[in-house]
Enzyme design. Structure first.
Site, mmCIF file in Angstrom:
data_model
loop_
_atom_site.group_PDB
_atom_site.id
_atom_site.type_symbol
_atom_site.label_atom_id
_atom_site.label_comp_id
_atom_site.label_asym_id
_atom_site.label_seq_id
_atom_site.Cartn_x
_atom_site.Cartn_y
_atom_site.Cartn_z
ATOM 1 N N GLU A 21 53.169 114.520 99.445
ATOM 2 C CA GLU A 21 54.265 113.644 99.865
ATOM 3 C C GLU A 21 55.195 114.325 100.862
ATOM 4 O O GLU A 21 55.747 113.684 101.738
ATOM 5 C CB GLU A 21 55.058 113.206 98.628
ATOM 6 C CG GLU A 21 55.953 112.021 98.846
ATOM 7 C CD GLU A 21 56.433 111.428 97.526
ATOM 8 O OE1 GLU A 21 57.560 110.935 97.510
ATOM 9 O OE2 GLU A 21 55.689 111.472 96.521
ATOM 10 N N ASP A 39 54.054 112.886 94.431
ATOM 11 C CA ASP A 39 54.787 112.899 93.163
ATOM 12 C C ASP A 39 54.159 111.895 92.205
ATOM 13 O O ASP A 39 53.834 110.759 92.600
ATOM 14 C CB ASP A 39 56.260 112.525 93.386
ATOM 15 C CG ASP A 39 57.012 113.597 94.162
ATOM 16 O OD1 ASP A 39 56.495 114.723 94.278
ATOM 17 O OD2 ASP A 39 58.123 113.303 94.638
ATOM 18 N N TYR A 46 59.535 118.286 87.343
ATOM 19 C CA TYR A 46 59.802 117.071 88.114
ATOM 20 C C TYR A 46 61.107 116.432 87.653
ATOM 21 O O TYR A 46 61.291 116.163 86.459
ATOM 22 C CB TYR A 46 58.640 116.086 87.954
ATOM 23 C CG TYR A 46 58.700 114.928 88.905
ATOM 24 C CD1 TYR A 46 58.705 115.142 90.274
ATOM 25 C CD2 TYR A 46 58.762 113.626 88.434
ATOM 26 C CE1 TYR A 46 58.760 114.078 91.166
ATOM 27 C CE2 TYR A 46 58.813 112.551 89.312
ATOM 28 C CZ TYR A 46 58.820 112.781 90.676
ATOM 29 O OH TYR A 46 58.886 111.729 91.548
#
Length: 761
Positions: free
Chosen positions: A8, A107, A311
């Site tokens: 990403e 992600d 994350y």
């Protein structure tokens, strides 16, 4: 085999490549697109990063003319995808054609799944050779495990994200155009409206009205001080809503010098550990230490891609059993928290706390690598430390405190006193810098003891309005009402500021924000209520669970939007007038006494200011107060006739003052006295760009004398100077003090007080 990895962001591409290649990758750049390559055994890997969404969803060009297309016609209008960065997509297409396997490594959430899937579909890739790498941290173990256990892409998850895109675009476009056209606010001054933004703004407007309409009610507390420690005890009937009742009891007990301990109880209370961080609580706690949610999310993203935390977009508050907590603590030995990590590791068993939410996509936020304050600076370090300390707090033992309750009989009247002493700090040892100090030690007593009555006083107070939301508490409320998602709430708050619907740290609604909300309440078909938005959020979640389809949710959303749009169209004239009136109020400051034209807030490249609408014939202009929230009032200055403003600064009561900072009315209000350094200028209350107040000489820059001032409370000039250092004396409430922190008199008083304390001990 040739394998193509799509990430990403560029830093994620570099980190994944470094981990998988053991640092032996190489980069080439062509046409502005960087490709990283490396070899593992017989496999050749190529890694290309996107820039978030490189494919954009919008209406066809023919729908861009606001004057030609009715807003309602957008409800069922087609939406098209366009490539925003063709160079990246072309490079991916070229490499994909030569690859045996395409691995999506964006992600792992709804948005990331959509970004990956829309990319491979846009290049026409054979979906049978597309795989998914799922990881929650960019650490060696997580990344290697993810690429050793590739999964199939989750098209339902991507569909849920695409449904959100479609729904948000249509609701935002239709409602924004309807309101903007009705109020005549087009171009750069358009009125932004959205299905999440509008109910969020309503929360702030409702709270503002509640505060503005609040009528304080006075009450009185009867407070005694007892024993050698002069500990406080409050009358059992507190608060008294009638002053006479408190005065009658005071008259009864004020002459009594000895009281009796009626009861004295002490017990140990266990104080449970906090839950692990999900996104919402991380933002809330970060906001408490001065890091706004939007900034916190940017910093958290940097920490994640740098390999320092897991994350940061998660709703999970329970560590998975697969997470090796001891291993995480071992990594923290290579950080400023080595001693604390060793302490927790020395526990016989480590049982983490857990919250009420448990999901399977990502664990709670936790540190994944050690760091030091020497190398990581500023807010990034503050956020990293917060996450580390929260993690350690969830693994440490519960705290234990001694709670003491004492009932004291004074002439037949009972006074209650409570003590709190932390006996076993447990988790609080690691998280104490984020906790308020609340210790209050009572002397050891027993029933029947007699103690001295030191004083009896009546303290007058009044009921307080509810607190205003700050960004942290607003995000919590949005979470509770299911307004937006963990990934979007901070952006919604940012839009409220950027559209000038709210101002200041406590997000006070502006007249335009209030008018927009009130108009939508009357004519918006329920758009300001959270129920409609929460229902759409639930529908999109059901897509990822396989219970609904993208098409069915979008179709239902369009029908809801059409109903709302027709309702707003019916009331467009009223909406337009209400908003125009509010915008005029927001910009209109008053009438220029020189030429009779209006004075309003103007914009310039150097910032906003107050200027006359008669410019260039009339050049009257004044700076806006620094670091303050302003509100218009209908009064003029009794000295010079210029308009006045209501000035609101954090920690200070609102004040009404002339817009001319050099007006004698303002000078008199802020003049504390003659400067002792130059004996020419006057020491005045001034404000920094951030709104912090200080005292400085009016002869600056010739005289640079400044003094710090207390951040809270009304400062009143005492009209006299300190007998020792000649600095001005000020009054803050009932306190009178010299403003010079280095005054020899203050140091002498501090030494005397210290000696008294030592003798008493």
């Amino acid at each position: 085999m040739r394998k193509l990895i799509i990430t990403e962001k560029a830093n994620a591409a570099r980190r994944i490549s470094t981990i998988l290649s053991d640092g032996k990758s190489k980069s080439t750049t062509a046409g502005g697109v960087t490709t990283i390559s490396f070899t593992i055994g017989a496999d050749e890997y190529y890694v290309i990063s996107l820039r978030g969404h490189i494919i954009e969803l919008d209406y066809p060009k023919e729908y861009n003319d606001w004057s030609a297309i009715k807003p309602v016609d957008l409800v069922y209008a087609p939406q098209v995808k366009t490539v925003r960065v063709k160079s990246i997509l072309n490079s991916i297409k070229e490499l994909a054609a030569q690859s045996d396997e395409i691995i999506i490594a964006t992600d792992y959430d709804r948005e990331g799944e959509l970004i990956g899937m829309e990319t491979v579909k846009a290049i026409g890739a054979d979906l049978s050779k597309v795989k998914r790498a799922k990881f929650s941290a960019l650490t060696k173990g997580e990344v290697e495990n993810a690429f050793s256990n590739l999964a199939d892409p989750d098209e339902k998850l991507a569909d849920a994200a695409e449904a959100r895109q479609i729904v948000d675009l249509s609701w935002g476009a239709v409602l924004t155009r309807l309101i903007s056209l009705s109020s005549g606010q087009v171009g750069n001054n358009f009125m932004s409206v959205g299905r999440v933004q509008s109910p969020t703004l309503k929360l702030l407007v409702d709270r503002h009205e509640e505060i503005e309409n609040f009528v304080p009610v006075p009450y009185w507390n009867l407070v005694g001080k007892f024993g050698m420690l002069a500990f406080k005890g409050e009358h059992e009937k507190n608060p008294f809503w009638e002053k006479a009742e408190a005065e009658d009891i005071l008259a009864k007990v004020k002459s009594i010098s000895t009281a009796k301990v009626e009861s004295y109880d002490s017990e140990m209370k266990e104080e449970y550990r906090p839950a692990p961080f999900d996104t919402t609580m991380m933002q809330v706690e970060a906001n408490k230490i001065g890091i706004p949610p939007t900034t916190a999310m940017k910093l958290a993203e940097d920490l994640y891609t740098g390999g320092y935390i897991s994350y940061p977009r998660t709703e999970n508050t329970e560590y998975p059993k697969s997470l090796n907590l001891r291993s995480v603590l071992e990594k923290l030995k290579d950080s400023d928290f080595k001693a604390e990590a060793n302490e927790i590791l020395s526990q016989d068993k480590i049982y983490p706390s857990k919250g009420k939410r448990s999901t399977t996509d990502h664990p709670p936020i936790y540190p994944t690598a050690g760091a030091s304050s020497d190398k990581m600076k500023g807010d990034k370090w503050k956020l990293y430390e917060l996450i580390v300390r929260r993690f350690m707090a969830t693994l440490a033992p519960n705290a234990k405190a001694e709670i003491t309750k004492c009932v004291i009989d004074v002439g037949g009247e009972n006074f209650l006193s409570e003590g709190y002493v932390l006996k076993e700090p447990g988790w609080k040892k690691y998280y104490k810098k984020y906790l308020p100090s609340s210790e209050n030690k009572l002397p050891v007593l027993k029933a029947g003891d007699e103690i001295d009555v030191r004083s009896m006083t009546i303290v007058e107070s009044e009921t307080k309005p509810p607190y205003r939301y700050n960004q942290g508490s607003l995000i919590q409320e949005m979470d509770r009402l299911q307004l937006g998602t963990k990934s979007t709430r901070h952006d919604i708050i940012g839009k409220l500021f950027s559209r000038n619907y709210v101002q200041g740290n406590y997000m006070i609604p502006t007249p335009s924000g209030i008018a927009l909300t009130k108009s939508l309440e009357k004519h918006g078909g329920g758009i300001t209520e959270p129920d409609m938005t929460a229902r759409l959020e639930s529908d999109m979640l059901s897509i990822s669970e396989g219970k609904r389809t993208l098409d069915s949710v979008v179709s239902e959303s369009q029908d809801m939007l059409h109903e709302v749009a027709m309702k707003i169209t019916e009331g467009s004239n009223d909406i337009g007038q209400e908003i125009r009136d509010a915008l005029h109020s927001q910009q209109h400051i008053g009438v220029c006494p020189s030429c009779g034209n209006n004075m309003s807030v103007k914009r310039s490249k150097n910032g906003n200011f107050i200027g006359c609408d008669g410019y260039p014939d009339c050049k009257r202009a004044y700076p806006l107060p620094r670091g303050a929230l302003i509100q218009t009032v209908d009064t003029t200055c009794p000295v010079c006739g210029l308009p006045q403003l209501k000035i609101i600064r954090r920690g200070n009561p609102p004040s009404v003052q002339c817009i001319d900072p050099k007006c004698t009315s303002n000078i008199a209000m802020n003049d504390l006295g003659l400067c002792p350094t130059c004996n020419n200028g006057h020491i005045r209350i001034m404000f920094s760009k951030a709104g912090r107040r200080f005292a400085g000489c009016s002869s600056w820059p010739n005289c640079t004398q400044t003094y710090p001032l207390r951040p809270r409370g009304t400062i009143v000039p005492a009209g006299k100077s300190c007998a020792i250092c000649n600095a001005p004396i000020v009054k803050i409430g009932n306190l009178e003090e010299c403003i010079n922190p280095d005054c020899p008199g203050k140091k002498k008083a501090a030494k005397t007080e210290s000696k008294k304390k030592t003798v008493s001990e």
